[in-house]
Design an enzyme around this catalytic site. Structure first.
Site, PDB file in Angstrom:
ATOM      1  N   ALA A  72       0.820  -1.218   0.000  1.00  0.00           N
ATOM      2  CA  ALA A  72       0.000   0.000   0.000  1.00  0.00           C
ATOM      3  C   ALA A  72       0.853   1.267   0.000  1.00  0.00           C
ATOM      4  O   ALA A  72       0.429   2.296  -0.530  1.00  0.00           O
ATOM      5  CB  ALA A  72      -0.947  -0.015   1.201  1.00  0.00           C
ATOM      6  N   THR A  73       2.045   1.212   0.568  1.00  0.00           N
ATOM      7  CA  THR A  73       2.911   2.400   0.530  1.00  0.00           C
ATOM      8  C   THR A  73       3.187   2.790  -0.917  1.00  0.00           C
ATOM      9  O   THR A  73       3.020   3.959  -1.310  1.00  0.00           O
ATOM     10  CB  THR A  73       4.252   2.126   1.260  1.00  0.00           C
ATOM     11  OG1 THR A  73       3.967   1.830   2.633  1.00  0.00           O
ATOM     12  CG2 THR A  73       5.191   3.310   1.181  1.00  0.00           C
ATOM     13  N   GLN A 180      -6.504  -0.837   5.356  1.00  0.00           N
ATOM     14  CA  GLN A 180      -7.097  -1.390   6.580  1.00  0.00           C
ATOM     15  C   GLN A 180      -8.552  -1.811   6.389  1.00  0.00           C
ATOM     16  O   GLN A 180      -9.084  -2.582   7.183  1.00  0.00           O
ATOM     17  CB  GLN A 180      -7.017  -0.371   7.729  1.00  0.00           C
ATOM     18  CG  GLN A 180      -5.605  -0.081   8.202  1.00  0.00           C
ATOM     19  CD  GLN A 180      -4.981  -1.203   9.026  1.00  0.00           C
ATOM     20  OE1 GLN A 180      -5.664  -2.098   9.536  1.00  0.00           O
ATOM     21  NE2 GLN A 180      -3.671  -1.170   9.157  1.00  0.00           N
ATOM     22  N   SER A 198      -3.341  -3.850   0.410  1.00  0.00           N
ATOM     23  CA  SER A 198      -2.105  -4.529   0.768  1.00  0.00           C
ATOM     24  C   SER A 198      -2.401  -5.963   1.212  1.00  0.00           C
ATOM     25  O   SER A 198      -3.362  -6.203   1.940  1.00  0.00           O
ATOM     26  CB  SER A 198      -1.444  -3.755   1.915  1.00  0.00           C
ATOM     27  OG  SER A 198      -0.263  -4.391   2.307  1.00  0.00           O
ATOM     28  N   HIS A 200      -0.534  -8.068   3.167  1.00  0.00           N
ATOM     29  CA  HIS A 200      -0.141  -8.579   4.493  1.00  0.00           C
ATOM     30  C   HIS A 200      -1.106  -8.174   5.603  1.00  0.00           C
ATOM     31  O   HIS A 200      -0.939  -8.596   6.744  1.00  0.00           O
ATOM     32  CB  HIS A 200       1.303  -8.204   4.832  1.00  0.00           C
ATOM     33  CG  HIS A 200       1.544  -6.764   5.184  1.00  0.00           C
ATOM     34  ND1 HIS A 200       1.590  -6.312   6.478  1.00  0.00           N
ATOM     35  CD2 HIS A 200       1.760  -5.679   4.410  1.00  0.00           C
ATOM     36  CE1 HIS A 200       1.849  -5.009   6.486  1.00  0.00           C
ATOM     37  NE2 HIS A 200       1.953  -4.601   5.243  1.00  0.00           N
ATOM     38  N   THR A 236       9.564  -7.241 -12.986  1.00  0.00           N
ATOM     39  CA  THR A 236       9.203  -8.663 -13.146  1.00  0.00           C
ATOM     40  C   THR A 236       8.115  -9.053 -12.155  1.00  0.00           C
ATOM     41  O   THR A 236       8.180  -8.686 -10.978  1.00  0.00           O
ATOM     42  CB  THR A 236      10.467  -9.542 -12.935  1.00  0.00           C
ATOM     43  OG1 THR A 236      11.436  -9.143 -13.912  1.00  0.00           O
ATOM     44  CG2 THR A 236      10.164 -11.014 -13.086  1.00  0.00           C
ATOM     45  N   CYS A 317       4.592   1.848  11.505  1.00  0.00           N
ATOM     46  CA  CYS A 317       5.369   2.683  10.582  1.00  0.00           C
ATOM     47  C   CYS A 317       5.899   3.932  11.275  1.00  0.00           C
ATOM     48  O   CYS A 317       6.732   4.641  10.729  1.00  0.00           O
ATOM     49  CB  CYS A 317       4.518   3.075   9.379  1.00  0.00           C
ATOM     50  SG  CYS A 317       3.889   1.639   8.529  1.00  0.00           S
TER      51      CYS A 317
HETATM   52  N1  PMP Z   1      -1.905   2.571   4.662  1.00  0.00           N
HETATM   53  C1  PMP Z   1      -2.415   2.089   5.794  1.00  0.00           C
HETATM   54  C2  PMP Z   1      -3.724   2.629   6.281  1.00  0.00           C
HETATM   55  C3  PMP Z   1      -1.745   1.099   6.496  1.00  0.00           C
HETATM   56  O1  PMP Z   1      -2.253   0.639   7.638  1.00  0.00           O
HETATM   57  C4  PMP Z   1      -0.519   0.615   6.000  1.00  0.00           C
HETATM   58  C5  PMP Z   1       0.255  -0.450   6.756  1.00  0.00           C
HETATM   59  N2  PMP Z   1       0.695  -0.036   8.022  1.00  0.00           N
HETATM   60  C6  PMP Z   1      -0.025   1.158   4.813  1.00  0.00           C
HETATM   61  C7  PMP Z   1      -0.747   2.116   4.163  1.00  0.00           C
HETATM   62  C8  PMP Z   1       1.269   0.678   4.243  1.00  0.00           C
HETATM   63  O2  PMP Z   1       1.086  -0.592   3.689  1.00  0.00           O
HETATM   64  P1  PMP Z   1       2.315  -1.515   3.263  1.00  0.00           P
HETATM   65  O3  PMP Z   1       2.886  -2.047   4.514  1.00  0.00           O
HETATM   66  O4  PMP Z   1       1.681  -2.567   2.384  1.00  0.00           O
HETATM   67  O5  PMP Z   1       3.254  -0.661   2.484  1.00  0.00           O
END
Ligand code: PMP
Length: 372
Positions: A72-73, A180, A198, A200, A236, A317
């Site tokens: 997601a980042t 989320q 995302s 995970h 890739t 994070c």
């Molecule tokens: N956005 C939100 C709302 C998240 O909770 C997170 C994960 N902490 C992220 C973005 C980042 O996701 P990723 O770890 O897949 O980069």
């Protein structure tokens, strides 16, 4: 004694069913999915399509509107940078909120340095944004609105359906970071142009995510390379992880979320005498509790229980920073509340027995620290 995992908003364990689905793609079906002149590459294309279809089903879009990223980042960076690069001749203003994840806020800050204007709309005390406030923030320069589906610290669900309608009426691109929300609440991309998700967070592997891009919505790439993903996101194909994300998406179940919600409410009922809730009790994603433990330093509490429980002070994070949570402060609370708040994230594998243990460990620890 097993340490009970209560940090499912940070990440989730890979479901064994997901892992089993991924395993053949490391040593047997290991080809490069773009090397389609032979079977090693060719055989992977249907698998990648199947994964796109499984993900698309959860958010009600078409499989070819899903592009894979590293998480997601990256999806958030691509959505925002890619949109402003595409539309910068049209305007220079972005609307977002003060409770977004750092992968939105830090991109916006970077854009401010580059001359863009950003409005950060604040939520009410319960952590929910009002769609009218988003509407009021729009100017004739607004090219993008980016609002999260649900908050990662306090779990509050945001009115993205209503905001999508407003954005559509005004002809503004609407992006939502739904990392989320995905798999936890019912999502539909109707009136949404871009959605970050995302793997995970939903019992899939780390390092894989996706960006939904509505057909017809144009964004510029932020990295350059080969022709994968329509040149919007070259590189890739990470086939084992793509297959894993697909399987994880197949396994998400709103019925299961009901069970997680019941466990969460049960836990909150039993803790509520000793804590105060941050966020809205009902309007939150299942599994999340963010609790203000008055007169107790959250890091001290986490440390006190760490041989039995894995809980957090907020976003992983931000945990290398010693600043108070920007989310708790955005609710209008002071540093004191931010430094005394903990996040508990229950998930698919949390049991009732574990909830009992959480109560039995947490309450004495809170009492002990208050008495010091
Ligand atoms: N956005 C939100 C709302 C998240 O909770 C997170 C994960 N902490 C992220 C973005 C980042 O996701 P990723 O770890 O897949 O980069």
């Amino acid at each position: 004694m097993k340490i009970i995992y209560c940090d499912n908003n940070s990440t989730t364990q890979v479901d064994k069913k997901v892992l089993n689905e991924m395993l053949p793609y490391f040593c047997e079906k290991f080809g490069n999915a773009s090397s389609i002149d032979h079977v090693y590459g060719n055989e992977l294309l249907p698998e990648i399509k199947k994964a796109r279809e499984s993900i698309a089903k959860v958010i009600n879009c078409d499989f070819d509107e899903i592009i894979f990223t590293s998480g997601a980042t990256e999806s958030n960076n691509l959505a925002i940078m890619g949109t402003v690069e595409q539309l910068k001749e049209k305007g220079n203003h972005i609307v977002t909120s003060s409770i977004e994840h750092k992968s939105i806020l830090n991109v916006c800050q970077e854009l401010e340095k580059r001359g863009f204007q950003v409005t950060y709309v604040s939520p009410d005390k319960s952590g929910v944004l009002k769609s009218e406030d988003i509407k009021s923030a729009i100017t004739d320069q607004t090219i993008l609105i980016s609002i999260m589906g649900a908050n990662n610290e306090i779990g509050t669900i945001q009115p993205i359906k209503e905001i999508g309608i407003i954005a559509k009426e005004k002809g503004i691109v609407f992006h939502t970071d739904s990392a989320q929300a995905f798999g936890k609440i019912s999502l539909d991309v109707n009136n949404i142009d871009l959605m970050s998700i995302s793997s995970h967070k939903v019992y899939g592997p780390k390092g894989i995510g996706a960006l939904f891009i509505r057909r017809g919505v144009k964004i510029k790439p932020i990295i350059f390379g080969g022709g994968q993903e329509g040149k919007i996101r070259p590189g890739t194909y990470n086939v084992p992880s793509i297959v894993g994300f697909g399987k994880a998406s197949e396994l998400v179940s709103l019925k299961n979320q009901e069970l997680i919600k019941n466990l969460t409410m049960n836990l909150y009922d039993r803790l509520s005498e000793h804590v105060q809730l941050n966020g809205d009790l009902n309007n939150r994603i299942p599994g999340n509790l963010n609790l203000f433990v008055e007169d107790v330093d959250s890091k001290a509490l986490i440390n006190e229980v760490k041989t039995s429980l894995a809980i957090s002070a907020g976003s992983a994070c931000n945990s290398d920073e010693v600043t108070p949570s920007h989310v708790i402060l955005a609710l209008g609370y002071d540093d004191n509340r931010a430094y005394s708040s903990i996040r508990i994230g229950l998930g698919r594998f949390t049991t009732e027995e574990e909830i009992n243990k959480v109560v039995n460990v947490l309450i004495p620890a809170i009492k002990k620290l208050r008495n010091l």
